[in-house]
Design an enzyme around this catalytic site. Structure first.
Site, mmCIF file in Angstrom:
data_model
loop_
_atom_site.group_PDB
_atom_site.id
_atom_site.type_symbol
_atom_site.label_atom_id
_atom_site.label_comp_id
_atom_site.label_asym_id
_atom_site.label_seq_id
_atom_site.Cartn_x
_atom_site.Cartn_y
_atom_site.Cartn_z
ATOM 1 N N TYR A 237 10.896 76.763 81.622
ATOM 2 C CA TYR A 237 11.715 77.971 81.594
ATOM 3 C C TYR A 237 12.639 77.917 80.382
ATOM 4 O O TYR A 237 13.785 77.462 80.444
ATOM 5 C CB TYR A 237 12.514 78.129 82.888
ATOM 6 C CG TYR A 237 11.669 78.471 84.097
ATOM 7 C CD1 TYR A 237 10.324 78.814 83.961
ATOM 8 C CD2 TYR A 237 12.208 78.452 85.372
ATOM 9 C CE1 TYR A 237 9.547 79.129 85.058
ATOM 10 C CE2 TYR A 237 11.432 78.767 86.482
ATOM 11 C CZ TYR A 237 10.101 79.098 86.320
ATOM 12 O OH TYR A 237 9.338 79.396 87.421
ATOM 13 N N GLN B 46 4.552 77.930 96.544
ATOM 14 C CA GLN B 46 5.219 78.996 95.792
ATOM 15 C C GLN B 46 4.171 79.840 95.080
ATOM 16 O O GLN B 46 3.546 79.397 94.115
ATOM 17 C CB GLN B 46 6.209 78.413 94.784
ATOM 18 C CG GLN B 46 6.985 79.486 94.043
ATOM 19 C CD GLN B 46 7.997 78.921 93.068
ATOM 20 O OE1 GLN B 46 8.219 79.499 92.009
ATOM 21 N NE2 GLN B 46 8.626 77.806 93.397
ATOM 22 N N SER C 186 8.753 86.235 91.931
ATOM 23 C CA SER C 186 8.735 87.652 91.567
ATOM 24 C C SER C 186 8.689 88.518 92.827
ATOM 25 O O SER C 186 7.854 89.428 92.945
ATOM 26 C CB SER C 186 7.549 87.963 90.650
ATOM 27 O OG SER C 186 7.716 89.175 89.954
#
Length: 324
Positions: free
Chosen positions: A53, A181, A209
């Protein structure tokens, strides 16, 4: 905040997907830290991050370092109450693309680097970010087993997986596998079979999301539109809350194993998301939201093809998410 179980720990029913604080369009570092503190103050105790990220080349772990800075400013009791979940197995060259690397040697090295950036002796939850088609799945998951046995991670999770991959990981990791996930939202219900399998196995299901169809994800391209009006908007208007809050409350109603991890760039966004933990939808509202195509009906009443509503029997494993 209402609590849910992740492994042997209780976490707030709404987590924070911290990715937007470090990728394209990210806020400045101080604003990002303010958002992280707002999340913790709102009762969020699950912070989801990854070594990939970041935005530019050469800044791997940008998001992990932000989280470490935020937690360093909190009291020891507050720090101990926050579960940090990070991931390894993806990369970002700096040109906007995402790579996948599930080699065991890469995952072991990535976990060591995440340990250092987070400033901890063991990672609370370490997740394999995405299956690597070039590496046998069992070998990638085996690296998580090695990290567990070495005491480098306390629990393991897997992301962007199909049903068989969940079952294989469970065989290798046993009860140390605590979470799945996958992408799941009002607009993308394709991972319903994986959600139901996670529920049966006692695994937390962390939808990433989770506001798809209600808000644009940082991963969405310019063609990924958000419908002007949905059943979620109608319920929100009647309740006097945001459609995003209704969407998260709907996810919580799907299963006690669900812990959504919405992203946020601003304190106001995560405070609104956290409020979903206290929003309980009634049977009529859920029936409206669960009806086929309720999530994708636009203002003209046009319905678009979507995955089956959550009450439908799963027919086959959904394809793994291609992004993130």
């Amino acid at each position: 905040m209402r609590q849910r179980t992740l492994g042997g720990r209780s976490v707030g029913a709404i987590g924070l997907g911290a990715m937007p604080l470090s990728v394209e369009g990210r806020p400045d570092p101080e604003a990002a830290l303010t958002t992280l503190h707002a999340a913790i103050d709102a009762g969020v105790t699950l912070l989801d991050t990854a070594d990939s990220y970041h935005w530019h080349a050469g800044e791997a772990g940008h998001n992990e370092r932000l989280i470490a800075r935020a937690l360093a400013a909190r009291s020891p009791v507050e720090r101990a109450n926050v579960l940090v979940a990070t991931k390894g197995g993806r990369g970002r060259p700096g040109d906007g693309s995402w790579t996948v690397d599930g080699r065991p040697e890469h995952l072991r090295r990535a976990a060591e680097e995440s340990l250092r950036r987070l400033g901890v002796t063991a990672i609370d939850l370490y997740q394999l970010h995405k299956p690597d088609p070039r590496v046998p799945w069992a070998e990638s998951v085996g690296a998580l087993r090695e990290l567990l046995d070495a005491g480098k991670i306390r629990a393991a999770g897997i992301s962007n997986v199909d049903e068989q991959q969940i079952l294989t990981a469970r065989e290798i990791l046993g009860p140390a596998l605590v979470s799945v996930q996958n992408r799941f939202s009002p607009a993308d219900r394709g991972s319903l079979p994986q959600l139901r399998l996670a529920e049966r196995l006692g695994l937390a299901f962390l939808p990433w999301s989770p506001l798809g169809g209600l808000a644009r994800s940082v991963l969405d391209g310019p063609a990924d539109g958000v419908p002007a009006r949905t059943a979620f908007h109608r319920v929100a208007e009647a309740r006097g809350v945001s459609p995003q809050q209704v969407g998260l409350a709907w996810l919580l109603a799907l299963s006690p194993t669900v812990v959504p991890i919405p992203g946020a760039r601003r304190p106001a966004s995560i405070r609104d998301s956290a409020g979903a933990a206290g929003l309980v939808l009634d049977a009529n509202e859920l029936a409206d939201l669960n009806s086929p195509f309720a999530d994708l009906a636009d203002a003209s009443g046009t319905a678009y093809p979507a995955a089956p509503a959550y009450l439908a029997a799963p027919a086959s494993p959904a394809a793994s998410a291609s992004r993130r």
